[in-house]
Design an enzyme around this catalytic site. Structure first.
Site, PDB file in Angstrom:
ATOM      1  N   ASP A 135       1.025  -1.468  -0.104  1.00 20.88           N
ATOM      2  CA  ASP A 135       0.287  -0.119  -0.446  1.00 20.88           C
ATOM      3  C   ASP A 135       0.996   1.068   0.436  1.00 20.88           C
ATOM      4  OD1 ASP A 135      -1.528  -2.092   0.285  1.00 20.88           O
ATOM      5  OD2 ASP A 135      -2.826  -1.291   1.899  1.00 20.88           O
TER       6      ASP A 135
ATOM      7  N   LYS B 184      -6.806   3.090  -3.189  1.00 17.34           N
ATOM      8  CA  LYS B 184      -6.983   3.217  -1.952  1.00 17.34           C
ATOM      9  C   LYS B 184      -8.031   4.768  -1.276  1.00 17.34           C
ATOM     10  CE  LYS B 184      -5.037   1.581   2.908  1.00 17.34           C
ATOM     11  NZ  LYS B 184      -4.289   1.081   3.300  1.00 17.34           N
TER      12      LYS B 184
ATOM     13  N   LYS C  70     -10.235   0.579  -2.658  1.00 18.44           N
ATOM     14  CA  LYS C  70      -9.772   0.538  -0.453  1.00 18.44           C
ATOM     15  C   LYS C  70     -10.543   0.937  -0.008  1.00 18.44           C
ATOM     16  CE  LYS C  70      -6.696  -1.618   2.646  1.00 18.44           C
ATOM     17  NZ  LYS C  70      -5.397  -2.347   3.285  1.00 18.44           N
TER      18      LYS C  70
HETATM   19  O1  G3H Z   1      -6.319   1.279   6.350  1.00 18.17           O
HETATM   20  C1  G3H Z   1      -5.768   0.921   7.347  1.00 18.17           C
HETATM   21  C2  G3H Z   1      -6.145   2.442   8.160  1.00 18.17           C
HETATM   22  O2  G3H Z   1      -5.199   2.749   8.637  1.00 18.17           O
HETATM   23  C3  G3H Z   1      -7.145   1.623   9.198  1.00 18.17           C
HETATM   24  O3  G3H Z   1      -7.396   2.793   9.859  1.00 18.17           O
HETATM   25  P1  G3H Z   1      -8.519   2.728  10.447  1.00 18.17           P
HETATM   26  O4  G3H Z   1      -7.750   2.356  12.201  1.00 18.17           O
HETATM   27  O5  G3H Z   1      -9.374   3.717  11.439  1.00 18.17           O
HETATM   28  O6  G3H Z   1      -9.204   1.742  11.166  1.00 18.17           O
END
Ligand code: G3H
Length: 319
Positions: free
Chosen positions: A156, A219, A255
């Protein structure tokens, strides 16, 4: 496209500004569309349970914190291998269920690879100076190669927001294309950090440039911006993704990430995917949810569906 974790690498296109340079996104219309969509569409009872089980298969179970440890990653991977309690699996008639991937920082990749050995669950790693992306490009590319060498199957990357904010689309394309090359056989998701891009028009343009440069997924966010995944931003990215598919026949994944915490969030984004792209895009090879805490709420909602009651950490009923 195969309906499992492995998806063919995108090839992208040459830099083609004609596909986005005259685009202006109607923000009020995007707001109206997403507000009405999630209000109008409801999925109840057994279908809701089935959709929530599908959501689990699309979660990139994530820990991206400065205090991450090998132990925390190992515990996360154990959850990834069995995301749902065995009694709930039996009650729902499910015999196998795993998440889409486990997403960690580069130095945590070896711990995840070891903990997931034999599971078939890929390890995703953030790279390129996540979350700000403001380290010298050679170092960002080296970080990608490090994560891949450590066993990450998905990378990513984060884009350089300045290039999008100042309309340097060729430079953005060139940078993402180099990141794509550094990924080698690994799949690449391009994090647009949409909360920093100021307008939905910039979100559309950055989406198109990232796909032209060969991204396998686009994403929304790192999860560290002030505003992360929203439905209007997601709608804008899905429209770009659909336009790119219409132009090239290539299937790029989507994503949303950052702030998606509940089963209701999972349902809303699945509804959006279905309404905008169709059920084919509701599969882990084309749809992932980047989330660190959503799985817990989905498990609580499924427990309520099976037993009629909530576990100790009660949550509001899924409306
Ligand atoms: O994809 C990664 C994100 O940092 C996840 O965010 P979150 O901790 O708000 O679920």
């Amino acid at each position: 496209m195969s309906e499992n974790h492995t998806f063919p690498r995108m090839t992208g296109t040459s830099f083609t500004p004609a596909w986005f340079e005259n685009i202006t996104v109607n923000t009020p219309a995007a707001d109206r569309r997403t507000a009405s969509l999630t209000a109008r569409r409801t999925v109840k009872k057994d279908w809701q349970a089935a959709w929530l089980a599908r959501a689990i298969t699309c979660i990139d179970l994530t820990t991206l914190a400065g205090d991450d440890t090998a132990g925390r990653v190992q515990r996360l991977c154990a959850k990834a291998r069995q995301p749902l309690r065995a009694d709930l699996m039996a009650a729902l008639g499910l015999d196998h269920l795993t998440v889409g991937a486990v997403c960690v920082y580069p130095t945590m990749v070896p711990h995840a690879v070891k903990a997931l050995e034999g599971s078939g669950i890929p390890v995703a790693s953030v790279a390129t100076g996540f979350p700000a992306g403001l380290t010298p490009l050679p170092l960002r590319l080296a970080e990608i190669r490090y994560a891949v060498d450590q066993g990450a199957a998905e990378i990513d990357i984060v884009i350089t927001r300045e290039l999008a904010l100042t309309g340097q689309w060729q430079a953005l394309y060139d940078e993402i294309a180099q990141m794509r090359e550094a990924c080698g056989a690994a799949h690449m998701k391009a994090i647009l950090a949409t909360g920093d891009l100021k307008t939905l028009t910039n979100v559309y343009k950055a989406s198109m440039v990232a796909m032209q440069a060969g991204s396998d997924f686009i994403k929304t966010s790192t999860g560290k911006e002030e505003v992360n995944a929203t439905l209007p931003v997601s709608l804008t990215m899905l429209r770009a993704l659909r336009d790119f598919h219409d132009q090239t026949g290539q299937w790029v994944g989507f994503k949303p990430a950052g702030g998606l915490k509940t089963a209701k969030d999972a349902m809303n984004w699945l509804i959006l995917m279905k309404e905008e792209l169709g059920t084919r895009w509701m599969m882990p090879d084309l749809f992932r949810i980047g989330a660190s805490s959503m799985l817990g709420d989905i498990e609580r909602q499924l427990e309520h569906h099976v037993t009629g009651r909530y576990s100790a950490a009660n949550r509001h009923a899924l409306a």
